[in-house]
Design a protein around this motif. Structure first.
Motif, PDB file in Angstrom:
ATOM      1  N   SER A  80      53.956  -9.849  -7.205  1.00 48.42           N
ATOM      2  CA  SER A  80      53.519 -10.707  -8.368  1.00 48.42           C
ATOM      3  C   SER A  80      52.015 -11.006  -8.213  1.00 48.42           C
ATOM      4  CB  SER A  80      54.395 -11.924  -8.319  1.00 48.42           C
ATOM      5  OG  SER A  80      53.909 -12.729  -9.405  1.00 48.42           O
ATOM      6  N   LEU A  81      51.431 -10.898  -9.309  1.00 46.01           N
ATOM      7  CA  LEU A  81      50.139 -11.316  -9.271  1.00 46.01           C
ATOM      8  C   LEU A  81      49.903 -12.256 -10.391  1.00 46.01           C
ATOM      9  CD1 LEU A  81      48.573  -7.582  -9.371  1.00 46.01           C
ATOM     10  CD2 LEU A  81      48.534  -9.596  -7.391  1.00 46.01           C
ATOM     11  N   ASP A  82      50.888 -13.096 -10.844  1.00 43.77           N
ATOM     12  CA  ASP A  82      50.684 -14.300 -11.782  1.00 43.77           C
ATOM     13  C   ASP A  82      49.997 -15.689 -10.949  1.00 43.77           C
ATOM     14  OD1 ASP A  82      51.845 -12.569 -13.574  1.00 43.77           O
ATOM     15  OD2 ASP A  82      53.962 -13.257 -13.027  1.00 43.77           O
ATOM     16  N   GLY A  83      49.160 -16.121 -11.910  1.00 37.79           N
ATOM     17  CA  GLY A  83      48.565 -17.464 -10.974  1.00 37.79           C
ATOM     18  C   GLY A  83      47.282 -17.185 -10.253  1.00 37.79           C
ATOM     19  N   PRO A  84      46.781 -18.269 -10.284  1.00 38.14           N
ATOM     20  CA  PRO A  84      45.406 -17.844  -9.528  1.00 38.14           C
ATOM     21  C   PRO A  84      45.189 -17.655  -8.183  1.00 38.14           C
ATOM     22  CG  PRO A  84      45.634 -20.342 -10.170  1.00 38.14           C
ATOM     23  CD  PRO A  84      46.810 -19.484 -10.349  1.00 38.14           C
ATOM     24  N   SER A  85      46.225 -17.859  -7.450  1.00 40.48           N
ATOM     25  CA  SER A  85      46.260 -17.597  -6.032  1.00 40.48           C
ATOM     26  C   SER A  85      47.420 -17.212  -5.386  1.00 40.48           C
ATOM     27  CB  SER A  85      45.897 -19.073  -5.238  1.00 40.48           C
ATOM     28  OG  SER A  85      45.962 -18.813  -3.923  1.00 40.48           O
ATOM     29  N   ALA A  86      47.674 -16.485  -4.257  1.00 36.24           N
ATOM     30  CA  ALA A  86      48.689 -16.003  -3.646  1.00 36.24           C
ATOM     31  C   ALA A  86      49.532 -17.047  -3.089  1.00 36.24           C
ATOM     32  CB  ALA A  86      48.513 -14.907  -2.777  1.00 36.24           C
ATOM     33  N   LEU A  87      48.927 -18.253  -2.665  1.00 33.87           N
ATOM     34  CA  LEU A  87      49.691 -19.325  -1.899  1.00 33.87           C
ATOM     35  C   LEU A  87      50.298 -20.116  -2.974  1.00 33.87           C
ATOM     36  CD1 LEU A  87      46.700 -20.130   0.685  1.00 33.87           C
ATOM     37  CD2 LEU A  87      48.859 -19.015   1.224  1.00 33.87           C
ATOM     38  N   VAL A  88      51.439 -20.590  -2.502  1.00 31.65           N
ATOM     39  CA  VAL A  88      52.306 -21.261  -3.320  1.00 31.65           C
ATOM     40  C   VAL A  88      52.049 -22.827  -2.845  1.00 31.65           C
ATOM     41  CG1 VAL A  88      54.644 -22.025  -3.881  1.00 31.65           C
ATOM     42  CG2 VAL A  88      54.177 -19.615  -3.610  1.00 31.65           C
TER      43      VAL A  88
END
Length: 1067
Positions: free
Chosen positions: A1002-1010
């Motif tokens: 997944s590449l959604d959102g500004p960062s890979a960290l949740v």
């Protein structure tokens, strides 16, 4: 003929002289725009030259710009003299579309004239890009301009003095500032009554402060100016303004130097010529001085940079509508930074990186901006790069001597950072710039500025674009531009080792995870690209040899190679120093030992060098240049045992475990296609990835401990056992090791290296790389003893099938000549298809059962142990196949005729097994990790958790104290602002987590960290968090359902309850 009406005649009689002049000016500029537009579309170069000569003779552009600025100033003065009520009524009349008010009519003409003037200037430079109009272009830009449009490029030399006219430049400055103010006011609160006019103390670049006004209340033609004038401003300043210096960059690309100028291109000379021409036919000195006194001072490089930055900040209020103009302005600003005085460039460089961090999508909108960002990371302010940073310098001692550590912050910088937000920021930047220049040589200054501004999150936001990764077309927001960002900013810049050692840990972790997710996404559905842009030769591209996923994995492998080779050089230098100390008493032996160590040292950055090939004018291709000495100098070679060394070790190990499954699959596909791809790149990638795979697979067989693994020093390592997560809240990363997938990929890579690749290794690769491939195969056979035997039989079966197919094809040709009927031909084709599907007979396999082709390469390098091992495998395979045939005599004859291993000329599987067992014992005893710094997933998880938690605490403390973050010790703390601060008895915990799905793409959102409180958490165990529900469901079906502790406890409780119920029922 229609006569004018009485109303029109009355309006004409009542027209003021100023209004009439404005009307004539509008008519002249409209006609000029139409002529320039038609001439620009014409393929006749002579017509374009005639137009430019006419403009130079009449100085029409300069006179029109002067008249337009004078009309705007007169109209503004009239509006101010009429009072606020009249000005408001005029504005309302313009907004309503009426033209009853005289002032509104005058503004209408000013707007129309400015719009035509703004659209005329780009028509005169039609067909040239921003890098091509510069008066002192780099060699690669000049070559590209002359190649693509040589006539227009030569025509620009005559047009440039016209654009350098003072009034023309004042006009584009005024129009650009007004456009920026319009965008800023429109994006604020929509109120048109508030004025954004500057204070009286501001100079506004030679323009009266009252003249710079937003254009939202004027005529609709101003909307054209708002979209065109920023681009015109960038083009005109790019074509006319140059700085006094030419700062150097480390590891310059091909064509970065400037060609010898035919004539001086100094800005004051051009403007003096334009002003002299504007003075009219009189050539007297008095007329020239009067013209110079009538206009503002010419724009210097520093003045132009400030003007562009001001316009960029105004356009950033509506970046979605003005992204192209912002990219153009940022390109010109990047070029000006390399031409300013070192002190000015050092002060302005942090601001440029903040602009990129504010709008990271600029990197994918203009691929030239990614190129310039990579070059600015290598910008050298105080001194030119020394000879020790050359690409040819690969000696370990020389590279270590060329390395430069990051300087600590001085007391002046700390005092400036402790200032107020209004004045402390600029004071801190000035103090840091002065401290950097005082060092004499500070190669990492630009990198520290970039990290301080947030370069890593900016690059990550660019890469988190799932739709762009699927776009195969060449243009903005496509897979080609995203690959160019990774290639220029991360790989070719050479700063990746320093980023892992010195950068903010949380930002680096998130960027590494995003790169891994992008690689997995492309492997699920690769994007075909026609070409890739080259970082080593700007402006050039190469035909694509694979898809976007293959290139991304090649870049990721090259990033790992940079860190591995830098650390290997440091270890080799330490070995050299120890050898010299031991040999002081034995001078002759010491010299021989030192010579041996230096002679067998492999060349570093092999994959980085062959990733891009530079084609010269004579069509000869050479590998690109990458300097490992520069990577060490920028901070990528920290001292052993230092905190930076431990951080680099943790982040590199994290990247290896996260990227290796994707790299293994990509390498497996690359080595299977040597015919269409460049073999040097694929072979280098196969050796590098194979080494990493074997290190991981050996550690899986024998879990590394601190006592015997040599994993280095640092927190988070428990003595005598493999380190796992010390507490439940520290499990921010699952660290699932996909051992079976890695082993299967290694099997395929080894099969190719032993069968098809030896010839290419001998022809295309140096001797040290051939030896590295043999060492890799030896480690592989020691880890998987039966694979050589299986590979020998598989290779013999493949050769037998090819011979069987050739024989069948020959037989079919003979039968086709005899048969005439179509039905018989069809039957023959059907029978041949069935024969091709059948396995070859054992008798035919016996003819091809020989040692693997890599044996010849081993004999060339004197590796008799490998040759004997392959002979033993061939002897065992022959006897096994011969037994299947049932011909013992054939087995004896074949084993006797075959050249057996040394010491077992009589052949036989018994002696072969004995030799194989002896070699296995020797090889397994001599196995050492190729990368001793590689940590286990448990060590990485615990160590990075502690680092990120400590930086989060530092960020919270800095925010509470109200300090302003800067370059140096405050960078790490500021990068982790907003992280979880859950304190426990064993220390603080880090709240962010990575997606628990090891196959997450997944590449959604500004960062890979949740972030804490977001994502999806397993309701059974509460220990695994996912980025989305799709990843949670996929991981539950594939892995987590069998490892979830909550599910196991629920199942155990259900079993106990059922037993209790059964017991009660029985009772």
């Amino acid at each position: 003929m229609l006569l004018p009406t009485r109303g029109a005649a009355a309006a004409h009689r009542g027209a003021t002289p100023g209004k009439t002049k404005l009307g004539l000016l509008v008519l002249v500029l409209q006609t000029l725009f139409e002529v320039a537009s038609c001439v620009g579309k014409s393929p006749d170069a002579g017509l374009k030259l005639e137009l430019v000569e006419a403009l130079a003779h009449t100085q029409l552009l300069e006179h029109a710009a002067r008249a337009l600025l004078h009309a705007a100033q007169t109209t503004q003065a009239a509006s101010a003299g009429a009072g606020a009520g009249a000005a408001t009524g005029a504005a309302a009349g313009v907004a309503a579309g009426t033209a009853a008010d005289p002032i509104a009519e005058m503004w209408k003409h000013v707007a129309a004239a400015a719009a035509f003037m703004s659209e005329t200037l780009p028509c005169l430079m039609n067909g040239l890009g921003y890098t091509e109009v510069y008066p002192r272009p780099r060699n690669h830009d000049a070559l590209a301009g002359r190649t693509h449009n040589p006539d227009q490029f030569d025509l620009l030399k005559q047009l440039r003095p016209l654009l350098a006219g003072p009034c023309v430049q004042l006009f584009v400055a005024w129009a650009g500032l007004c456009a920026a103010m319009t965008v800023r006011q429109g994006a604020s609160d929509g109120s048109t009554g508030q004025s954004l006019a500057p204070a009286g103390s501001q100079l506004w670049h030679g323009l009266p402060p009252t003249l710079v006004l937003p254009m939202q209340l004027r005529q609709a033609a101003f909307s054209v100016m708002a979209t065109v004038t920023p681009q015109v401003l960038a083009v005109v300043l790019q074509a006319t303004v140059s700085g006094p210096c030419d700062l150097a960059v480390a590891q310059p690309p091909v064509g970065y130097d400037r060609p010898a100028p035919d004539s001086p291109h100094r800005q004051p000379v051009l403007q003096q010529q334009a002003v002299a021409a504007a003075a009219g036919s009189s050539s007297s000195a008095a007329a020239t001085q009067a013209a110079l006194a009538d206009v503002a001072a010419p724009f210097s490089a520093l003045h132009a940079y400030a003007l562009l930055r001001e316009v960029w900040c105004g356009l950033a209020c509506d970046s979605k509508s003005h992204m192209f103009d912002m990219c153009a302005i940022a390109l010109v600003m990047a070029r000006l930074l390399t031409e300013l005085q070192p002190r000015r460039a050092a002060e302005l460089l942090p601001g440029w990186w903040r602009l990129v961090a504010q709008e990271p999508s600029m990197l994918v909108q203009q691929h030239e901006l990614s190129r310039d960002a990579g070059m600015l990371l290598r910008l050298q302010l105080s001194a030119r790069p020394p000879a020790g940073w050359a690409a040819e310098v690969t000696d370990a001692a020389s590279v270590v001597a060329a390395s430069v550590d990051w300087p600590p912050e001085t007391a002046q910088v700390q005092e400036a950072e402790a200032g107020t937000a209004g004045s402390g920021v600029s004071a801190a930047v000035a103090a840091k710039a002065a401290a950097s220049l005082a060092c004499g040589r500070d190669p990492s200054y630009s990198l520290r500025c970039a990290l301080d501004a947030g370069m890593l999150p900016a690059v990550e936001r660019c890469l988190r674009a799932p739709q762009a990764w699927q776009q195969a077309c060449d243009g903005p927001s496509s897979a080609c531009t995203l690959l160019h960002v990774v290639n220029c900013v991360l790989r070719y810049s050479g700063v990746w080792p320093a980023v892992l050692a010195r950068g903010p840990v949380q930002q680096a972790v998130s960027l590494i995870a995003t790169l891994g997710a992008a690689a997995r996404r492309l492997q699920g559905g690769d994007t075909a690209v026609d070409h890739v842009l080259l970082a080593a030769k700007p402006g050039m591209c190469a035909a694509a040899e694979c898809g976007a996923g293959g290139y991304l994995c090649a870049y990721l492998a090259a990033l790992l190679e940079q860190v591995a080779d830098v650390r290997a050089l440091r270890e080799r230098a330490q070995e050299q120093r120890e050898g010299q100390q031991q040999a002081r008493g034995q001078q002759q032996q010491g010299q021989l030992a030192a010579t041996d160590i230096t002679a067998v040292a492999p060349a570093p950055l092999c994959l980085n060098l062959v990733l891009e090939w530079v084609v010269a004018q004579d069509s000869s291709a050479t590998p690109s240049q990458c300097s490992i000495a520069w990577m060490a100098a920028t901070g990528g070679m920290p001292a052993a045992g230092s905190p930076a060394d431990w951080q680099q070790q943790l982040l590199t190990s994290f990247a290896v475990h996260l990227w290796l499954p994707s790299l293994a699959r990509a390498t497996e596909a690359a080595v299977a296609d040597f015919a269409t791809a460049r073999p040097e790149r694929n072979l280098s990638q196969a050796v590098l990835v194979g080494r990493l795979l074997m290190d991981v697979l050996w550690r899986e067989e024998r879990p590394t401990t601190v006592d015997d693994g040599g994993t280095g020093s640092g927190a988070g390592a428990a003595a005598g056992k493999e380190v796992h997560s010390p507490r439940p809240e520290a499990a921010w990363w699952e660290g699932v090791q996909q051992t079976d997938l890695l082993a299967n990929s290694m099997h395929h890579i080894a099969d190719v290296l032993t069968t098809e690749a030896p010839v290419l290794l001998f022809m295309c690769c140096p001797a040290w790389q051939q030896a590295a491939a043999l060492d890799l195969l030896q480690s592989y056979w020691a880890r998987f003893p039966g694979r050589a035997y299986d590979a020998t039989k598989a290779w013999a079966e493949r050769m037998a099938k090819e011979q069987q197919y050739q024989q069948q094809h020959k037989k079919e040709g003979e039968e086709e000549e005899e048969q005439q009927r179509d039905g018989q031909l069809q039957d023959a084709a059907g029978s041949s298809g069935n024969a091709a599907q059948q396995p070859p007979p054992p008798e035919l396999m016996l003819q091809h059962l020989e040692p693997l082709p890599v044996q010849r390469l081993a004999l060339l390098h004197g590796r008799q142990d490998i040759a004997d091992y392959l002979d033993s495998a061939a002897v065992k395979a022959k006897e096994e196949v011969a037994k299947r045939v049932g011909n013992a005599a054939s087995a004896a004859d074949s084993s006797t005729e075959a050249r057996g291993p040394a010491g077992c000329e009589d052949g036989g599987s018994v002696l072969a097994s004995a030799i194989e067992a002896r070699l296995m014992s020797e090889w397994r005893g001599a196995v050492r990790p190729r990368y001793p710094w590689l940590l286990s997933p448990g060590e990485v998880r615990a160590g990075l958790h502690d680092l990120m938690a400590s930086q989060a605490v530092a960020a919270a403390a800095a925010a509470a104290a109200g300090t302003v973050g800067g370059i140096g010790s405050s960078r790490a703390g500021r990068s982790s602002t907003g992280a979880g601060q859950d304190g426990t008895s064993t220390g603080p915990a880090f709240g962010h987590r990575l997606c628990g799905n090891p196959y997450c793409c997944s590449l959604d959102g500004p960062s890979a960290l949740v972030a804490p409180g977001s994502g999806k958490t397993c309701v059974r165990c509460r220990a695994v968090t996912y980025c989305c529900g799709a990843c949670q469901l996929a991981d539950w079906r594939g892995r987590h359902s069998g490892t979830c502790s909550g599910a196991a406890a629920a199942a155990a409780g259900a079993g106990a309850a059922s037993e209790k119920a059964a017991a009660l029922k029985k009772a």
